[in-house]
Write an enzyme that holds these catalytic residues in place. Structure first.
Site, PDB file in Angstrom:
ATOM      1  N   TRP A  19      49.134  48.898  32.020  1.00  0.00           N
ATOM      2  CA  TRP A  19      48.869  49.424  30.674  1.00  0.00           C
ATOM      3  C   TRP A  19      50.106  50.063  30.041  1.00  0.00           C
ATOM      4  O   TRP A  19      50.836  50.792  30.703  1.00  0.00           O
ATOM      5  CB  TRP A  19      47.763  50.477  30.769  1.00  0.00           C
ATOM      6  CG  TRP A  19      47.610  51.312  29.542  1.00  0.00           C
ATOM      7  CD1 TRP A  19      48.268  52.477  29.228  1.00  0.00           C
ATOM      8  CD2 TRP A  19      46.744  51.049  28.436  1.00  0.00           C
ATOM      9  NE1 TRP A  19      47.873  52.947  28.007  1.00  0.00           N
ATOM     10  CE2 TRP A  19      46.923  52.095  27.500  1.00  0.00           C
ATOM     11  CE3 TRP A  19      45.822  50.024  28.137  1.00  0.00           C
ATOM     12  CZ2 TRP A  19      46.219  52.148  26.298  1.00  0.00           C
ATOM     13  CZ3 TRP A  19      45.121  50.094  26.939  1.00  0.00           C
ATOM     14  CH2 TRP A  19      45.324  51.144  26.037  1.00  0.00           C
ATOM     15  N   MET A  20      50.269  49.833  28.736  1.00  0.00           N
ATOM     16  CA  MET A  20      51.306  50.521  27.956  1.00  0.00           C
ATOM     17  C   MET A  20      50.665  51.053  26.682  1.00  0.00           C
ATOM     18  O   MET A  20      49.774  50.413  26.129  1.00  0.00           O
ATOM     19  CB  MET A  20      52.424  49.516  27.608  1.00  0.00           C
ATOM     20  CG  MET A  20      53.438  50.016  26.602  1.00  0.00           C
ATOM     21  SD  MET A  20      54.852  48.897  26.417  1.00  0.00           S
ATOM     22  CE  MET A  20      54.084  47.472  25.645  1.00  0.00           C
ATOM     23  N   ASN A  21      51.137  52.224  26.201  1.00  0.00           N
ATOM     24  CA  ASN A  21      50.791  52.601  24.824  1.00  0.00           C
ATOM     25  C   ASN A  21      52.030  53.065  24.058  1.00  0.00           C
ATOM     26  O   ASN A  21      52.965  52.253  23.931  1.00  0.00           O
ATOM     27  CB  ASN A  21      49.554  53.504  24.701  1.00  0.00           C
ATOM     28  CG  ASN A  21      49.521  54.790  25.491  1.00  0.00           C
ATOM     29  OD1 ASN A  21      49.496  54.762  26.710  1.00  0.00           O
ATOM     30  ND2 ASN A  21      49.507  55.927  24.829  1.00  0.00           N
ATOM     31  N   ASP A  22      52.070  54.260  23.539  1.00  0.00           N
ATOM     32  CA  ASP A  22      53.058  54.639  22.524  1.00  0.00           C
ATOM     33  C   ASP A  22      54.525  54.392  22.903  1.00  0.00           C
ATOM     34  O   ASP A  22      54.927  54.659  24.039  1.00  0.00           O
ATOM     35  CB  ASP A  22      52.994  56.143  22.232  1.00  0.00           C
ATOM     36  CG  ASP A  22      51.613  56.671  22.002  1.00  0.00           C
ATOM     37  OD1 ASP A  22      50.654  55.904  22.045  1.00  0.00           O
ATOM     38  OD2 ASP A  22      51.498  57.890  21.796  1.00  0.00           O
ATOM     39  N   TRP A  81      53.179  62.792  28.323  1.00  0.00           N
ATOM     40  CA  TRP A  81      52.765  62.140  27.088  1.00  0.00           C
ATOM     41  C   TRP A  81      53.927  61.996  26.108  1.00  0.00           C
ATOM     42  O   TRP A  81      55.081  62.219  26.450  1.00  0.00           O
ATOM     43  CB  TRP A  81      51.582  62.902  26.483  1.00  0.00           C
ATOM     44  CG  TRP A  81      50.311  62.706  27.299  1.00  0.00           C
ATOM     45  CD1 TRP A  81      50.174  61.950  28.436  1.00  0.00           C
ATOM     46  CD2 TRP A  81      49.043  63.296  27.046  1.00  0.00           C
ATOM     47  NE1 TRP A  81      48.882  62.030  28.890  1.00  0.00           N
ATOM     48  CE2 TRP A  81      48.156  62.841  28.063  1.00  0.00           C
ATOM     49  CE3 TRP A  81      48.533  64.150  26.063  1.00  0.00           C
ATOM     50  CZ2 TRP A  81      46.808  63.226  28.107  1.00  0.00           C
ATOM     51  CZ3 TRP A  81      47.201  64.529  26.101  1.00  0.00           C
ATOM     52  CH2 TRP A  81      46.349  64.063  27.116  1.00  0.00           C
ATOM     53  N   THR A  82      53.544  61.667  24.878  1.00  0.00           N
ATOM     54  CA  THR A  82      54.529  61.185  23.910  1.00  0.00           C
ATOM     55  C   THR A  82      55.567  62.231  23.506  1.00  0.00           C
ATOM     56  O   THR A  82      55.265  63.414  23.383  1.00  0.00           O
ATOM     57  CB  THR A  82      53.780  60.597  22.704  1.00  0.00           C
ATOM     58  OG1 THR A  82      53.343  59.301  23.104  1.00  0.00           O
ATOM     59  CG2 THR A  82      54.641  60.466  21.468  1.00  0.00           C
ATOM     60  N   ASP A 233      44.085  59.924  14.834  1.00  0.00           N
ATOM     61  CA  ASP A 233      43.332  59.721  16.066  1.00  0.00           C
ATOM     62  C   ASP A 233      41.948  59.137  15.753  1.00  0.00           C
ATOM     63  O   ASP A 233      41.452  58.284  16.472  1.00  0.00           O
ATOM     64  CB  ASP A 233      43.205  61.067  16.783  1.00  0.00           C
ATOM     65  CG  ASP A 233      42.772  60.910  18.226  1.00  0.00           C
ATOM     66  OD1 ASP A 233      42.819  59.778  18.748  1.00  0.00           O
ATOM     67  OD2 ASP A 233      42.378  61.916  18.824  1.00  0.00           O
TER      68      ASP A 233
HETATM   69  C1  FRU Z   1      48.696  58.404  20.940  1.00  0.00           C
HETATM   70  C2  FRU Z   1      48.538  59.386  22.086  1.00  0.00           C
HETATM   71  C3  FRU Z   1      49.402  60.603  21.898  1.00  0.00           C
HETATM   72  C4  FRU Z   1      49.559  61.110  23.298  1.00  0.00           C
HETATM   73  C5  FRU Z   1      49.652  59.812  24.092  1.00  0.00           C
HETATM   74  C6  FRU Z   1      49.014  59.869  25.445  1.00  0.00           C
HETATM   75  O1  FRU Z   1      48.311  57.116  21.291  1.00  0.00           O
HETATM   76  O2  FRU Z   1      47.184  59.746  22.239  1.00  0.00           O
HETATM   77  O3  FRU Z   1      48.861  61.560  21.009  1.00  0.00           O
HETATM   78  O4  FRU Z   1      50.709  61.898  23.456  1.00  0.00           O
HETATM   79  O5  FRU Z   1      48.997  58.830  23.310  1.00  0.00           O
HETATM   80  O6  FRU Z   1      49.202  58.673  26.139  1.00  0.00           O
END
Ligand code: FRU
Length: 540
Positions: A19-22, A81-82, A233
């Site tokens: 998994w990847m996000n921000d 986190w981010t 969000d």
């Molecule tokens: C946005 C977020 C940030 C948070 C990070 C956690 O997608 O929810 O607010 O720092 O992802 O993975």
């Protein structure tokens, strides 16, 4: 799972698995672009979040490096986190990120490279005095995250913004610091908008009014506007607004209160979230990264063993022709992946027709297209449908006098699967035209565990301009840019038939009353090199 492996992209940034996000802390340093990202090293779903790390010399080809930051302290044990990078004038790098503590409190922490003479910045050190910021009075401990890059004030301090909310009002807290270790909360908010909920991943940066050059984050003055971007969000979209920043009061006001932060313009009307920009000193441009999630099921993600991509980095400029919006455009380096091209000049497409474009396999393409309507047809058209919305039922199948027209990407031979990317021109009672730009996914896949929305919004088309469109197609992602990047739409699509050699491309005109003249250039795209880095050579 080889059944789904065709969904892997060829030139979009992805980890090898999971998994990847921000996007996090993008920066240019000593000849290398650094990219960090929210990553779960253990599964294809969100959790166990660490910072992945990769480097590139051109923002397109990447080497994956060891994880940069992992949860190993009480103040980030529930997730690293981010965060964002600030490069100081002396070359030091300050990385501020949110940690989720052992009590699930959101705090801000400082990290920096262990060795600035390592151009790959492989090792990172966490400051011994972390956390550097905890939620202030009145702010819920779960609503305090994602520090921005810092900008310099005329007092000689650094200033950052952090997103939060009070009741349903999204807010931007502002702090000043001299050393990135001690911070002072300012009395004023940078801005606040009622009803928008939690503000994630704030971004704040100047754009040059001349619409030509990118600016470093601290630049200010009469030739500059300031952009605030928030990731909502609640509705999972990135909204931006142009406005004026007052350094003395640390406040920002939108040019137009009707298109304030979180209620007006989006960077992208498709799947694009938690974006972050940085100033690229190498090329003097501002570059935007955005996370592109999945629109299939979590079950499918676990099956295929990965989830999410990053969008092709986009240069961001102020649109000095309209004065109301930004322009986003894929970084020029992507053009180095172009192979042979096919060009079509002044194709006349009659109402209700679909014309195949013989360009070979159509899973990896860069498309540029321009369209003109028949002038007489426009003059004659009687239409009052300015209430048009891309999202109305029927999408590209509903015919109007002057639209829809555009391309069908990731289509199979019989069109049982296809994704229209198109314009729709509505004519008001007073004769004015209003243009919409849409992507209709409703027939993009025969799979039924997939979300298939219709995306889009209006796009300014100025007097004398043709309708113009750029599309990057890469297996399971379609990134589309109208009118030089005034309106953008990113889609994830999951065809079951229009894959590999079976994927085709068509141009279509579903308008009732006008011919369309289309000119197109289509490039096949090479894959990018996105691989693990083996120090000392590859011994496999
Ligand atoms: C946005 C977020 C940030 C948070 C990070 C956690 O997608 O929810 O607010 O720092 O992802 O993975």
């Amino acid at each position: 799972n080889s059944m789904l492996s065709w969904q892997r992209t060829a030139f979009h940034f992805q980890p090898e698995e999971n998994w990847m996000n921000d996007p996090n802390g993008p920066l240019y340093y000593n000849g290398w672009y650094h990219f960090f990202y929210q990553y779960n090293p253990r599964a294809a779903v969100w959790g166990n979040i660490v910072w992945g790390h990769a480097v590139s010399t051109d923002l397109i080809h990447w080497l994956h490096l060891p994880l940069a930051l992992v949860p190993d302290q009480w103040y980030d044990i529930n997730g690293v986190w981010t965060g964002s990078a600030t490069i100081l004038p002396d070359g030091r790098i300050m990385m501020l990120y949110t940690g989720s503590t052992k009590e699930h409190v959101q705090v801000q922490n400082l990290a920096y490279p262990a060795n600035l003479s390592d151009p790959l910045l492989i090792d990172w050190v966490k400051f011994s005095g972390n956390p550097v910021l905890v939620p202030p009075p009145g702010i819920d401990f779960r609503d305090f995250r994602d520090p921005t890059t810092a900008w310099f004030t005329s007092e000689g301090k650094w200033r950052i913004a952090i997103g939060s909310k009070v009741n349903r009002t999204g807010i931007s807290l502002v702090y000043d610091t001299e050393d990135f270790k001690h911070f002072q909360l300012l009395d004023n908010l940078l801005c606040a908008v009622a009803g928008t909920g939690m503000w994630e991943c704030l971004d704040f940066f100047p754009v040059s009014k001349d619409g030509k050059i990118g600016l470093d984050t601290s630049v200010n003055g009469p030739d500059v506007k300031h952009v605030v971007k928030t990731s909502l969000d609640d509705d999972r979209h990135d909204y931006y607004s142009l406005g004026t920043y007052d350094e003395k009061t640390a406040t920002w006001v939108p040019d137009n209160p009707k298109i304030d932060v979180g209620i007006g313009l989006r960077y992208d009307y498709g799947l694009f979230y938690a974006s972050k920009s940085f100033f690229d000193h190498k090329k003097g441009r501002r570059v935007l990264w955005g996370w592109i999630g999945e629109a299939d099921s979590e079950y499918a993600d676990v099956q295929k063993g990965w989830a999410s991509l990053q969008g092709i980095p986009r240069t961001v400029l102020f649109d000095n022709k309209t004065g109301t919006n930004l322009l986003q455009w894929p970084v020029e380096e992507i053009e180095n992946l172009r192979q042979r091209s096919h060009a079509f000049h002044n194709l006349v497409i009659h109402p209700g027709s679909v014309v195949p474009l013989e360009v070979g396999s159509s899973t990896q393409l860069d498309i540029f297209a321009e369209f003109e309507l028949d002038k007489e047809a426009v003059a004659k058209a009687i239409e009052t449908n300015v209430e048009f919305s891309c999202q109305r039922r029927g999408g590209a199948a509903i015919r109007g006098a002057l639209g829809p027209f555009g391309l069908l990407v990731l289509a199979d031979e019989t069109l049982s699967e296809h994704t229209p990317v198109y314009f729709y021109v509505a004519k008001g009672q007073n004769g004015t035209l209003k243009t919409f730009f849409c992507t209709d996914e409703s027939r993009s896949s025969e799979a039924n565990d997939v979300y298939k929305p219709i995306y889009g919004s209006s796009v300014p088309v100025l007097e004398g301009e043709k309708f113009s469109l750029r599309i990057l197609v890469d297996h399971s992602v379609v990134e589309s840019f109208a009118q030089g990047g005034r309106t953008c739409i990113t889609s994830r699509v999951y065809p079951t038939k229009a894959i590999y050699g079976a994927a085709r491309l068509f141009v279509f005109n579903n308008a009732k009353d006008t011919n369309i003249t289309a000119s197109l250039t289509i490039w096949q795209m090479n894959p990018a090199f996105i691989r693990p880095y083996h120090p000392g050579g590859d011994h496999d």
